[in-house]
Design an enzyme around this catalytic site. Structure first.
Site, short mmCIF file in Angstrom:
data_model
loop_
_atom_site.label_atom_id
_atom_site.label_comp_id
_atom_site.label_asym_id
_atom_site.label_seq_id
_atom_site.Cartn_x
_atom_site.Cartn_y
_atom_site.Cartn_z
N CYS A 26 73.17 14.39 62.47
CA CYS A 26 74.30 13.46 62.34
C CYS A 26 75.38 14.20 61.56
O CYS A 26 75.45 15.43 61.62
CB CYS A 26 73.86 12.17 61.64
SG CYS A 26 73.13 12.39 60.02
N HIS A 540 55.55 0.72 38.18
CA HIS A 540 55.66 0.18 39.53
C HIS A 540 54.31 0.36 40.23
O HIS A 540 53.86 1.49 40.43
CB HIS A 540 56.76 0.91 40.30
CG HIS A 540 57.18 0.25 41.57
ND1 HIS A 540 56.37 0.18 42.68
CD2 HIS A 540 58.34 -0.38 41.92
CE1 HIS A 540 57.01 -0.46 43.65
NE2 HIS A 540 58.20 -0.81 43.21
#
Length: 618
Positions: A26, A540
């Site tokens: 891209c 986490h």
């Protein structure tokens, strides 16, 4: 920059050309489809001079920046991807969401250059007409403006090609199938009330539609695979496409076309309803979170909405204006860093990235500057929110689907409303100046003499308690591993802070030190602690475990509780996490790394209470 050397190093570290099933690029990234991701050396790739970062998501992406085309061209010379067999790819055991995201990106990402080129051309013509430099009824204007109209009229054909490429189906047969939907004779027959096998066919104008074409080609690819298995080889060359087309087109007319049209209409209606509910605030919120969406590739999910909305309404008023606010905010923040920083390498990187972001290409700014510096990111987020809400308040509309920037500002030219372009320019200026000022004020360069003196004076003012080193012990039993090895890019890149990761052996999480609970996520998979010396510790549990919505997690503390080292904080069902095919690794990080440092990490097998690492102010 030695593009050939970069290409060779990348190819070697991703496992050679035999490990590459697809290769594309891209505006700033190389995008690989890999046979086996386990052989890739991610850490060494990140250290290649010229590589700005790695995103291991639905595709394996290497962020190069503005030189991506040159590196891509060199890769094509040494990587014959067309000869690789897709069948060699290992079984894809990713969750359906990751597969769907990769499919969406593969279908819509290649469309952007054609849409952008044609759209910018038309907006430039509108600008010339607005200033009286080119008459709107002239032959030149009419001929050039028709290029944009043709691009969107034949958008289903382009979608047919990208979908066929993604599904490894026959592209020309896909074009034939979708091309039938655009035939003037088909359009006339639908308008007159076509019936097929006794069923009425819904009258739909398929030009500019994307979802009917996608569903048509998906069904076509299934037909191709089925008939390829049963067809004699001697007649396969005509029998397979003949039968595939003969079945696909009626099914598309009766079922898939109307279904795709309704999906597109519903998708657009939901987002527009959300926008209508939140008003200008929605645009500001989107602009504020775009840097994090781009970092994970999630922003690509908005492309189908933007393209569909543009095809139906002729404009888009949410994603493109929010992108303008974010892109230019990235630019302003980078220019502030380039001006204020005394680090010569950072100054050069920030200046180059700022120019790219000004033109609408933000990955160099994100990966090279703002994601690595919280104060610069704060400038981007705040400025994006402010300028985004401002443009939302004035209902700025975009008439092209392209990354907004200085070179493409004509995308906001509205022949029926001259104020639209003016408001877009105001939003541009607010984003640029806002992020520049905020970042310039907040920025502190560690190499700056004044900052060194300031830091020294702060140390003198610290209490004895704040000066102490906090020793964190393991909050659970398991294996402590390097944080950079985890599958969550935000933790692996240490964007959320430095620390350690633990592969758990059981589901009990204990306090790693004396602390205060400052945050407990409602799904109980994340907890935040503040130590006695002010360090903030984020724990986490698992990767993407938010999707479990708290099922299997039990908290034994609440926010503002004071806890002692060894107190039970959370119990979690380790087996349930594994059954969901989620990564149960627990990340323990120091989230305010600008003021505190993580030292002396210990790796290997750990038990609850074993020393894990130190946290020190400075």
């Amino acid at each position: 920059m030695d593009y050939k050397k970069i290409a060779n190093e990348i190819l070697d570290l991703i496992g050679g050309s035999k490990n590459v099933s697809t290769l594309e690029h891209c505006s700033t990234r190389l995008r690989f489809g890999l046979v086996d991701k386990s052989v890739v050396n991610v850490e060494k790739i990140k250290k290649i001079k010229g590589v700005m970062g790695v995103v291991d998501g639905s595709q394996f992406q290497i962020v190069i920046g503005n030189n991506v085309v040159e590196v891509y061209d060199e890769l094509l010379k040494i990587c014959p991807v067309t000869g690789n067999q897709v069948a060699e790819t290992k079984k894809d055991d990713r969750k359906w969401g990751a597969k769907l995201l990769e499919f969406v990106i593969s279908v819509f990402q290649p469309l952007v250059p054609a849409i952008a080129g044609a759209g910018v051309l038309k907006s430039v013509l509108l600008l010339l007409s607005m200033f009286g430099l080119l008459a709107s009824d002239s032959t030149v204007y009419t001929a050039l403006a028709a290029i944009s109209d043709a691009t969107f009229y034949f958008l289903p054909i382009m979608v047919a090609v990208t979908t066929a490429n993604t599904l490894k189906s026959n592209r020309l047969v896909a074009i034939a199938a979708v091309g039938y939907l655009l035939l003037p004779a088909t359009t006339a027959a639908l308008a007159d009330g076509m019936t097929l096998f006794g069923f009425a066919v819904k009258n739909i104008t398929y030009s500019s539609q994307v979802f009917p074409a996608i569903l048509c080609v998906i069904f076509l690819s299934l037909m191709e695979r089925g008939f390829n298995k049963i067809s004699p080889k001697a007649i396969r060359i005509f029998f397979v496409p003949m039968m595939s087309l003969a079945i696909t087109i009626p099914v598309t007319l009766l079922v898939l076309g109307p279904l795709g049209y309704n999906i597109g209409t519903l998708f657009t209606a939901v987002i527009l309803a959300l926008y209508g509910k939140l008003g200008f605030v929605a645009l500001g919120l989107l602009a504020a979170i775009l840097p994090f969406m781009i970092a994970t590739g999630m922003h690509k999910t908005l492309l189908p909405y933007a393209i569909t909305t543009y095809g139906q309404l002729g404009y888009e008023a949410l994603y493109m204006p929010a992108s303008l606010a974010h892109n230019i905010s990235e630019s302003g923040a980078c220019f502030a860093v380039a001006l204020k920083s005394k680090d010569e390498d950072l100054k050069q990187t920030a200046l180059s990235a700022g120019i790219s972001a000004l033109m609408g290409i933000t990955e160099p700014a994100l990966y090279g500057v703002t994601l690595q510096n919280k104060k610069a990111m704060m400038g981007v987020v705040l400025s994006g929110a402010i300028s985004g809400m401002l443009m939302g308040l004035f209902v700025v509309k975009a008439f092209i689907i392209v990354g907004p920037g200085l070179a493409s500002m004509s995308m906001f030219v509205d022949a029926a409303n001259g104020s639209n372009f003016m408001y877009a320019c105001i939003g541009f200026a607010v984003a640029l100046l806002g992020s520049f000022i905020i970042t310039f004020v907040l920025w502190k360069d560690s190499d700056s003499d004044s900052d060194v003196e300031e830091d020294a004076s702060v140390v003198e003012e610290l209490t004895e308690e704040e000066k102490e080193v906090n020793i964190l012990v393991s909050p659970l039993n398991g294996e402590a591993v390097d944080l950079s090895t985890v599958s969550d890019e935000m933790f692996a890149s240490k964007t959320l802070g430095d620390g350690i990761a633990i592969v758990p052996k059981d589901g009990k999480l204990y306090a790693p030190c004396d602390a205060e609970v400052v945050m407990l996520f409602e799904t109980k998979h994340v907890i935040g602690l503040r130590t006695s010396n002010g360090a903030e510790i984020l724990i986490h549990i698992g990767v993407n475990t938010v999707s479990m919505e708290g099922v299997g997690f039990t908290a034994f503390v609440k926010q503002n509780d004071k806890v002692k080292e060894g107190d039970l904080l959370i119990e979690f069902d380790l087996d349930a996490i594994k059954e969901k095919k989620l990564d149960p690794t627990v990340m323990v990080v120091n989230s305010n790394s600008t003021s505190y440092k993580v030292l002396n990490q210990s790796y290997g097998d750990v038990k609850t209470g074993d020393v894990l690492f130190d946290v020190k102010r400075g």
